[in-house]
Every structure is written in C-alpha cells, then in structure tokens.
Motif scaffolding. Structure first.
Motif, PDB file in Angstrom:
ATOM      1  N   ILE A 134       0.869  -1.177   0.000  1.00  0.00           N
ATOM      2  CA  ILE A 134       0.000   0.000   0.000  1.00  0.00           C
ATOM      3  C   ILE A 134       0.902   1.222   0.000  1.00  0.00           C
ATOM      4  CG2 ILE A 134      -1.874   1.227   1.144  1.00  0.00           C
ATOM      5  CD1 ILE A 134      -2.497  -1.375   2.664  1.00  0.00           C
ATOM      6  N   GLU A 135       0.605   2.168  -0.858  1.00  0.00           N
ATOM      7  CA  GLU A 135       1.355   3.423  -0.877  1.00  0.00           C
ATOM      8  C   GLU A 135       0.407   4.593  -0.666  1.00  0.00           C
ATOM      9  OE1 GLU A 135       4.100   4.248  -4.013  1.00  0.00           O
ATOM     10  OE2 GLU A 135       4.902   2.214  -4.042  1.00  0.00           O
ATOM     11  N   MET A 136       0.915   5.609  -0.014  1.00  0.00           N
ATOM     12  CA  MET A 136       0.199   6.876   0.080  1.00  0.00           C
ATOM     13  C   MET A 136       0.979   7.930  -0.689  1.00  0.00           C
ATOM     14  SD  MET A 136       0.976   8.249   3.958  1.00  0.00           S
ATOM     15  CE  MET A 136       0.445   9.925   3.542  1.00  0.00           C
ATOM     16  N   ILE A 137       0.268   8.957  -1.132  1.00  0.00           N
ATOM     17  CA  ILE A 137       0.907  10.017  -1.917  1.00  0.00           C
ATOM     18  C   ILE A 137       0.346  11.372  -1.497  1.00  0.00           C
ATOM     19  CG2 ILE A 137      -0.782   9.773  -3.802  1.00  0.00           C
ATOM     20  CD1 ILE A 137       1.530  10.528  -5.743  1.00  0.00           C
ATOM     21  N   ALA A 138       1.230  12.353  -1.434  1.00  0.00           N
ATOM     22  CA  ALA A 138       0.847  13.749  -1.254  1.00  0.00           C
ATOM     23  C   ALA A 138       1.163  14.472  -2.556  1.00  0.00           C
ATOM     24  CB  ALA A 138       1.608  14.374  -0.083  1.00  0.00           C
ATOM     25  N   PHE A 139       0.121  14.744  -3.334  1.00  0.00           N
ATOM     26  CA  PHE A 139       0.314  15.429  -4.604  1.00  0.00           C
ATOM     27  C   PHE A 139       0.688  16.890  -4.378  1.00  0.00           C
ATOM     28  CE2 PHE A 139      -2.859  12.143  -5.871  1.00  0.00           C
ATOM     29  CZ  PHE A 139      -2.116  11.523  -6.869  1.00  0.00           C
ATOM     30  N   ILE A 140       1.484  17.437  -5.289  1.00  0.00           N
ATOM     31  CA  ILE A 140       1.921  18.826  -5.190  1.00  0.00           C
ATOM     32  C   ILE A 140       1.208  19.695  -6.227  1.00  0.00           C
ATOM     33  CG2 ILE A 140       3.891  18.631  -6.800  1.00  0.00           C
ATOM     34  CD1 ILE A 140       5.479  20.304  -4.637  1.00  0.00           C
ATOM     35  N   ASN A 141       0.910  20.927  -5.836  1.00  0.00           N
ATOM     36  CA  ASN A 141       0.384  21.964  -6.732  1.00  0.00           C
ATOM     37  C   ASN A 141      -0.937  21.574  -7.401  1.00  0.00           C
ATOM     38  OD1 ASN A 141       0.731  24.628  -7.783  1.00  0.00           O
ATOM     39  ND2 ASN A 141       1.307  23.773  -9.760  1.00  0.00           N
ATOM     40  N   GLU A 142      -1.813  20.935  -6.639  1.00  0.00           N
ATOM     41  CA  GLU A 142      -3.137  20.622  -7.183  1.00  0.00           C
ATOM     42  C   GLU A 142      -3.946  21.894  -7.399  1.00  0.00           C
ATOM     43  OE1 GLU A 142      -7.499  19.438  -6.881  1.00  0.00           O
ATOM     44  OE2 GLU A 142      -6.313  20.863  -5.722  1.00  0.00           O
ATOM     45  N   GLU A 143      -3.839  22.823  -6.445  1.00  0.00           N
ATOM     46  CA  GLU A 143      -4.642  24.045  -6.513  1.00  0.00           C
ATOM     47  C   GLU A 143      -4.126  25.046  -7.541  1.00  0.00           C
ATOM     48  OE1 GLU A 143      -7.386  24.191  -5.211  1.00  0.00           O
ATOM     49  OE2 GLU A 143      -7.446  23.087  -3.326  1.00  0.00           O
ATOM     50  N   ALA A 144      -2.846  24.954  -7.868  1.00  0.00           N
ATOM     51  CA  ALA A 144      -2.242  25.872  -8.841  1.00  0.00           C
ATOM     52  C   ALA A 144      -2.444  27.326  -8.426  1.00  0.00           C
ATOM     53  CB  ALA A 144      -2.814  25.619 -10.232  1.00  0.00           C
ATOM     54  N   SER A 145      -2.210  27.614  -7.161  1.00  0.00           N
ATOM     55  CA  SER A 145      -2.428  28.965  -6.652  1.00  0.00           C
ATOM     56  C   SER A 145      -1.440  29.970  -7.221  1.00  0.00           C
ATOM     57  CB  SER A 145      -2.334  28.960  -5.119  1.00  0.00           C
ATOM     58  OG  SER A 145      -3.351  28.154  -4.572  1.00  0.00           O
ATOM     59  N   GLN A 146      -0.243  29.527  -7.551  1.00  0.00           N
ATOM     60  CA  GLN A 146       0.750  30.408  -8.152  1.00  0.00           C
ATOM     61  C   GLN A 146       0.985  30.057  -9.621  1.00  0.00           C
ATOM     62  OE1 GLN A 146       3.505  29.288  -4.879  1.00  0.00           O
ATOM     63  NE2 GLN A 146       4.093  31.443  -4.908  1.00  0.00           N
ATOM     64  N   PHE A 147       1.203  28.778  -9.859  1.00  0.00           N
ATOM     65  CA  PHE A 147       1.481  28.307 -11.217  1.00  0.00           C
ATOM     66  C   PHE A 147       0.205  27.665 -11.754  1.00  0.00           C
ATOM     67  CE2 PHE A 147       5.446  28.325  -8.876  1.00  0.00           C
ATOM     68  CZ  PHE A 147       6.279  29.025  -9.730  1.00  0.00           C
ATOM     69  N   LEU A 148      -0.459  28.345 -12.655  1.00  0.00           N
ATOM     70  CA  LEU A 148      -1.794  27.971 -13.083  1.00  0.00           C
ATOM     71  C   LEU A 148      -1.800  26.652 -13.857  1.00  0.00           C
ATOM     72  CD1 LEU A 148      -3.089  31.484 -14.226  1.00  0.00           C
ATOM     73  CD2 LEU A 148      -3.320  30.388 -11.997  1.00  0.00           C
ATOM     74  N   GLY A 149      -2.944  26.003 -13.861  1.00  0.00           N
ATOM     75  CA  GLY A 149      -3.095  24.763 -14.614  1.00  0.00           C
ATOM     76  C   GLY A 149      -3.891  23.715 -13.855  1.00  0.00           C
ATOM     77  N   GLY A 150      -3.630  23.553 -12.572  1.00  0.00           N
ATOM     78  CA  GLY A 150      -4.380  22.626 -11.750  1.00  0.00           C
ATOM     79  C   GLY A 150      -3.944  21.188 -11.886  1.00  0.00           C
ATOM     80  N   HIS A 151      -3.969  20.442 -10.762  1.00  0.00           N
ATOM     81  CA  HIS A 151      -3.655  19.011 -10.739  1.00  0.00           C
ATOM     82  C   HIS A 151      -2.252  18.732 -11.291  1.00  0.00           C
ATOM     83  CE1 HIS A 151      -8.236  18.917 -11.311  1.00  0.00           C
ATOM     84  NE2 HIS A 151      -7.976  18.798 -10.030  1.00  0.00           N
ATOM     85  N   PHE A 152      -1.325  19.612 -10.989  1.00  0.00           N
ATOM     86  CA  PHE A 152       0.013  19.468 -11.556  1.00  0.00           C
ATOM     87  C   PHE A 152       0.646  18.121 -11.208  1.00  0.00           C
ATOM     88  CE2 PHE A 152       4.556  19.572 -10.680  1.00  0.00           C
ATOM     89  CZ  PHE A 152       5.063  19.902 -11.921  1.00  0.00           C
ATOM     90  N   GLY A 153       0.643  17.763  -9.907  1.00  0.00           N
ATOM     91  CA  GLY A 153       1.345  16.559  -9.487  1.00  0.00           C
ATOM     92  C   GLY A 153       0.820  15.302 -10.142  1.00  0.00           C
ATOM     93  N   SER A 154      -0.511  15.171 -10.213  1.00  0.00           N
ATOM     94  CA  SER A 154      -1.092  13.977 -10.835  1.00  0.00           C
ATOM     95  C   SER A 154      -0.937  14.011 -12.347  1.00  0.00           C
ATOM     96  CB  SER A 154      -2.563  13.836 -10.442  1.00  0.00           C
ATOM     97  OG  SER A 154      -3.293  15.007 -10.710  1.00  0.00           O
ATOM     98  N   LYS A 155      -1.035  15.177 -12.950  1.00  0.00           N
ATOM     99  CA  LYS A 155      -0.822  15.265 -14.396  1.00  0.00           C
ATOM    100  C   LYS A 155       0.620  14.924 -14.761  1.00  0.00           C
ATOM    101  CE  LYS A 155      -4.383  18.691 -15.594  1.00  0.00           C
ATOM    102  NZ  LYS A 155      -4.626  20.090 -16.009  1.00  0.00           N
ATOM    103  N   ALA A 156       1.550  15.364 -13.932  1.00  0.00           N
ATOM    104  CA  ALA A 156       2.964  15.103 -14.215  1.00  0.00           C
ATOM    105  C   ALA A 156       3.253  13.607 -14.201  1.00  0.00           C
ATOM    106  CB  ALA A 156       3.849  15.825 -13.200  1.00  0.00           C
ATOM    107  N   ILE A 157       2.740  12.897 -13.203  1.00  0.00           N
ATOM    108  CA  ILE A 157       3.071  11.478 -13.126  1.00  0.00           C
ATOM    109  C   ILE A 157       2.294  10.646 -14.149  1.00  0.00           C
ATOM    110  CG2 ILE A 157       3.733  11.647 -10.705  1.00  0.00           C
ATOM    111  CD1 ILE A 157       1.140  10.346  -9.903  1.00  0.00           C
TER     112      ILE A 157
END
Length: 436
Positions: A134-157
């Motif tokens: 079992i793995e847990m993950i903390a995604f980064i930059n989901e909100e895109a408060s500074q760098f726009l786009g949203g869901h950055f961490g999940s989109k990147a992987i």
C-alpha cells in the motif's frame, strides 16, 4: 476480483482482523500540520515549492517514516510513502494534495493525506502486513495557486504535461519560473526531467482518494460520508466578442454592434443550458472584461469566462457545442465576430463499480451512514482514473459547507469515520490478487 486459493487459509485469518484507527491522533496531526502556511490575512496559504510547504512536507515525511513507510520524493515534488507487502504485487495507492488556495482551510486535500497516513499507521501498530503493498501520496500543486493549470502533481506522473512545462510556466504574481521555484525548493527535484516522475498502468493496482465534499449536500442530508459515483468533466473557456464602439446617445439601437449585449445574452444562455440539460449541470460565468468600459460608450470588445461541469459524457460534450452555436448566432444577429480560448477540457471520470462496492461495504460494517453522489469539483483522482481503477470517499463539510476559505471545517468525528472506512477499504484491497 478473485482470491488466491494457495493463501485462502491466511486470508480467512486476516479477514477477522479489525484495525481501529486512532481518531484523536488523526485530529491532532491534521490541526498541527494544517497550520503551516498560516496567512496573516486569515486562513492558510500553503503553496507548492514555498518554504511553508517545505516545512509541512518535512513534518509529513517524518510521520511517514515513524509509521515504518519507505519515503521518497519524485522529480516534481510528489511525496510517496510505501508500506511493504508480502508479495511483489502492484500496490494500492491512496492520497490527496498538500497545497492550499490563498487563505484556504485545513481540510481541503490535507484530509485525504492524513487519513491515509492514519490508516497505514494503524495497520503497522496492529502488526498487519498486507499481501499487496500500500502506498500513500501527497500530490503537489493541485490548486495551482501560483502556477496555473491545476492538478500538476497527478498530471505530471500520468504523462499529461509537456517536457518544457517547468520552463514555460511562471508564477502569476512574481513571474518566477516553475523551474526556478522547484530548484529553490532544495529537495533534489528535477524540473528538466519530468519523465523521471512518470508512472505506468502496471505500476499500481487501484487508486482511492478521500476528500471533503466542499459543499452542503451531505450536510443538508445529515449524512457524514458519500461514495462518489462520478467526477464531473470540466469545460472551461473564454469567449471574446468583437463589436464596434459608438456613442450611447448618438447610435440608434438597430445600428449597433454591441459586444456587451451579446456577452450578456450568452451568459444567460449558459445558465439556461445548465438548468435545462436534464442533469444537475453547473454552468458559470464568473469573469467579464469590457472595453472601453465606459457608461456612455457601446462596448467594442468583451471577454468572459464560461465554466461547465457535468458528469454525463454526452451532455458534457453538448454543452460546449450548444453555447458556441449560440455565440455564432449572436454574431450573425449583431454583426460581430468572436473567438474562443479553451483553458480546461477534461471529460468526466467514472469511479470503478467494484471499488465503490468495497467503500460502501466498509461503511456498512462500521455502521456509518453513507450515500452516493457526484463530485462537481475536480480532483487528482480524475487524472489517476485515466490509468487505474479509481474511487473517492467524500466527507461532510460542516460550517455551512464552505471551502476554499478560512471557515472550512470538517468535524473530528467525520474525519475519523472517513479514516476508518478508508482503512478498511485499503485492507480489503491489499489482500486481493488478479485485476478488476
């Protein structure tokens, strides 16, 4: 979902094990880590790759290591914690995002991370070793408060971003590139090599995300938990009408080319389309820019935003087509031209039926009332659902259901209930073999 006959005896024994989460520890940790990024204006502003985010990440990784997890940070800043299994099978993955919106709350995203950590900590304390990791993950930059786009961490992987994204994306407030922010974060990130963060279909078995509802549907129903059936697709775009400036008194109504009148009627059409779609569609016009924006001049140019959210695939497609057809009609009638700029076009994502059954079963076994609902906010689970069987657990948002603000709140009882359901669901998934 079949089970391995060779391990049938062991599974019978494991199925009797009841792993109880520690609700008090969960609540205290949620409150402690939730303070990182405290904003003097109110609420929490914990943005990706900032010092306050790094402090929260370090504390999270400390707790993960104390729980016996193998911790790593990928090339873009997502944090993983692996609880090893007895067999080299693809792990179950669970988690949510660690960042917040400006002046946000302590539960959006963070609840999904902390309940995941509590579930794995409780498993460790009970001496349970899963068959499947079992793995847990903390995604980064989901909100895109500074760098726009949203869901950055999940989109990147999931391979949904171009290789030069870190160089071409800039902080909307400071102009700093994402690449520079990631290097200054000082955690060994590799902004020029997003490919090192990629995951493949065979890497994981399933993905579960727990999240607060961010509305008042559960609150009004008096139910603490929901099994999410679908995550609504999003069409987000801008329409610009081009007309002709003219004197508000001198130009007759029939001779005008009024861009604002066209925009106003199209905005009303967005609402009408949402209300008459045959589904609980959300349709919003929340931004409008007018030129020359004077009280006595007919507008020559108007740009406005449209946001459609819909869970039914065919309706989601039709909404965009219908509003564009309406804009074309406005141009024909008023002698205008127009253009569109699409910023998000993400189809609906549907939760896996077998995972939904497992979540519902876990709720029933714990005597926790639940219901089914659709998520209209978008989540990292949308991107993960393109690769893996995916499901979501929603927790009731108290305090009027507000979110993305300092008053965001979920009770400690509801948080614990969600953690217990998540723990039991992960427990069941970790004993499975085969595929869905």
């Amino acid at each position: 979902m079949r089970r391995n006959a060779a391990n049938k005896k062991d599974k019978v024994v494991m199925s009797k094990m009841k792993i109880k989460i520690d609700g008090e520890r969960l609540w205290n940790r949620e409150q402690e880590i939730g303070e990182y990024g405290r904003d003097p204006r109110g609420g929490i502003s914990r943005f990706a790759w900032t010092p306050s985010y790094r402090e929260a990440a370090v504390l999270l990784m400390k707790w993960m290591e104390e729980a016996g997890l193998k911790v790593r940070v990928d090339a873009v800043g997502n944090i993983y914690g692996r609880y090893e299994g007895q067999e080299p099978l693809p792990p179950v993955l669970t988690g949510s995002h660690l960042d917040t919106v400006p002046m946000g709350g302590k539960f959006d995203g963070l609840a999904g991370i902390m309940t995941a950590l509590e579930a794995l900590t409780a498993m460790k304390e009970h001496g349970y070793q899963p068959r499947r990791p079992i793995e847990m993950i903390a995604f980064i930059n989901e909100e895109a408060s500074q760098f726009l786009g949203g869901h950055f961490g999940s989109k990147a992987i999931c391979g949904m971003l171009p290789a030069d994204y870190a160089r071409t994306s800039a902080d909307r407030n400071t102009g700093k590139t994402m690449r520079d922010a990631m290097l200054e974060y000082d955690m060994g990130l590799e902004p020029d090599h997003f490919e090192k963060a990629l995951i493949k279909k065979e890497d994981y078995f399933a993905f579960i995300e727990l999240h607060i509802e961010q509305g008042k549907y559960l609150l009004k129903k008096g139910i603490p938990v929901a099994v999410v059936d679908d995550i609504a697709g999003i069409h987000q775009f801008y329409i610009t009408f081009y007309g002709e400036s003219a004197h508000a008194g001198g130009m007759a109504m029939e001779d005008r080319h009024d861009a604002l009148a066209a925009a106003a009627q199209t905005a009303c059409e967005v609402e009408r389309l949402a209300l008459t779609s045959g589904s609980p569609t959300r349709g919003t016009v929340g931004y409008m820019e007018v030129e020359p924006n004077e009280h006595n001049i007919v507008a020559s140019r108007v740009t406005f935003s449209v946001d459609f959210r819909e869970a039914e695939d065919e309706i989601w497609k039709r909404l965009y087509q219908d509003v564009i057809a309406y804009a074309e009609k406005q141009c024909e009638t008023r002698g205008l031209t127009f253009e569109t700029k699409v910023t998000i076009s993400t189809p609906p994502c549907h939760c896996h039926p077998e995972l939904k059954k497992l979540i519902a079963q876990s709720a029933r076994e714990n005597q926790i009332p639940y219901m089914h609902m659709v998520s209209y906010p978008a989540h990292d689970a949308m991107q993960m659902g393109r690769l893996y069987p995916m499901a979501m657990i929603f927790l009731r948002s108290s305090n009027g259901g507000v979110s993305h603000c300092p008053d965001e709140y979920t009770t400690r009882e509801d948080l614990a209930a969600g953690a217990q359901i998540l723990c039991d669901t992960l427990y069941q998934l970790s004993q499975m073999d085969g595929n869905f």
